[in-house]
Design an enzyme around this catalytic site. Structure first.
Site, PDB file in Angstrom:
ATOM      1  N   SER A   1     -11.562   8.225  -3.008  1.00  0.00           N
ATOM      2  CA  SER A   1     -11.174   8.141  -1.601  1.00  0.00           C
ATOM      3  C   SER A   1     -11.455   9.449  -0.880  1.00  0.00           C
ATOM      4  O   SER A   1     -10.874  10.490  -1.212  1.00  0.00           O
ATOM      5  CB  SER A   1      -9.691   7.792  -1.485  1.00  0.00           C
ATOM      6  OG  SER A   1      -9.285   7.861  -0.130  1.00  0.00           O
TER       7      SER A   1
ATOM      8  N   HIS B   1     -14.925   5.453  -1.147  1.00  0.00           N
ATOM      9  CA  HIS B   1     -13.931   4.738  -0.360  1.00  0.00           C
ATOM     10  C   HIS B   1     -13.602   5.540   0.902  1.00  0.00           C
ATOM     11  O   HIS B   1     -13.243   6.718   0.822  1.00  0.00           O
ATOM     12  CB  HIS B   1     -12.668   4.539  -1.196  1.00  0.00           C
ATOM     13  CG  HIS B   1     -11.659   3.623  -0.597  1.00  0.00           C
ATOM     14  ND1 HIS B   1     -11.748   2.247  -0.680  1.00  0.00           N
ATOM     15  CD2 HIS B   1     -10.529   3.886   0.107  1.00  0.00           C
ATOM     16  CE1 HIS B   1     -10.711   1.715  -0.064  1.00  0.00           C
ATOM     17  NE2 HIS B   1      -9.947   2.685   0.430  1.00  0.00           N
TER      18      HIS B   1
ATOM     19  N   MET C   1      -2.752  -3.359  -2.053  1.00  0.00           N
ATOM     20  CA  MET C   1      -2.241  -2.018  -1.814  1.00  0.00           C
ATOM     21  C   MET C   1      -1.081  -1.736  -2.764  1.00  0.00           C
ATOM     22  O   MET C   1      -0.126  -2.508  -2.830  1.00  0.00           O
ATOM     23  CB  MET C   1      -1.775  -1.868  -0.367  1.00  0.00           C
ATOM     24  CG  MET C   1      -2.894  -1.894   0.676  1.00  0.00           C
ATOM     25  SD  MET C   1      -4.071  -0.538   0.477  1.00  0.00           S
ATOM     26  CE  MET C   1      -3.010   0.904   0.685  1.00  0.00           C
TER      27      MET C   1
END
Length: 226
Positions: A7, A30, A134
């Site tokens: 990320s 990401h 999530m």
């Protein structure tokens, strides 16, 4: 196979191009897009994604934590995203949006917040290339992994298997060496890792080690293909 998607939210925003190249062994990069409305944080938008796509050969995995993804998601495909994830809680017409993303040549994905069950969206699964569960509340990096999401990951994998779908199951939030095996055992095959990668002395090595852990913990018959 297990895919590791570092990320960029955990990277140094003053040197994004360098940070992207630091993890070029990763499967995807990401990119979290937040609008300070759907979630209480503001990150980056279309121009930065367009620049980032030119700075790395790693395909971009966009996670839109924004209001009105029906309007904005196609612009992120045009900016260079190879995969675009919209939130079920924000999309007005998720099937139409998924089809539009696919028609533009990108993978279509739908994300669910921790409190949003997967079961109401079972009939939509064939329209998607990936589901994102999530494992923290969306909005900020560095949060602790929510173990209570493991049953939801398992139920999602069971639905995917029941329908015979060739789609990916991604987890995002608190994924690290301490949690990735549990996620893989539950059925996830795409793993978003922020601080676990960018907080390491050698981000590329961290990617390789996380992938090895995930592959070792993946039950036989599960795991995505490129």
């Amino acid at each position: 196979m297990a895919l590791i998607n570092p990320s960029i939210l955990s990277a140094d925003f003053s040197r994004l191009a360098e940070e992207a190249r630091a993890v070029e062994g990763a499967d995807w990069l990401h990119v979290d897009v937040m609008d300070n409305h759907f979630v209480p944080n503001l990150t980056l938008g279309v121009p930065v994604v367009e620049s980032l796509s030119k700075a790395t050969d790693t395909p971009l995995d966009l996670h839109l934590m924004i209001e009105d993804p029906d309007r904005w998601a196609p612009q992120y495909v045009e900016a260079g995203a190879g995969s675009v994830t919209f939130h079920a809680e924000a999309a007005a017409a998720p099937v139409r949006l998924a089809r539009e993303i696919r028609a533009q040549g990108a993978r279509a994905s739908m994300a669910l917040k921790p409190a949003t069950p997967i079961e109401p969206y079972e009939d939509l699964l064939p329209e998607l290339d990936m589901v994102l569960i999530m494992t923290v509340e969306p909005g900020f990096g560095g949060q602790a992994f929510l173990d209570i999401m493991l049953p939801k990951i398992r139920r999602t994998r069971e639905l995917i298997s029941r329908h015979g779908l060739q789609m990916w199951l991604q987890v995002d939030g608190g994924v690290s060496a301490a949690t990735i095996e549990r996620c893989a055992e539950a059925g996830a095959d795409v793993f978003v890792a922020g601080s676990a990668v960018y907080g390491a002395d050698d981000p590329a090595k961290a990617v390789r080690e996380l992938r090895e852990q995930a592959v070792a913990a993946t039950p036989a018959g599960w795991g995505c293909a490129h």
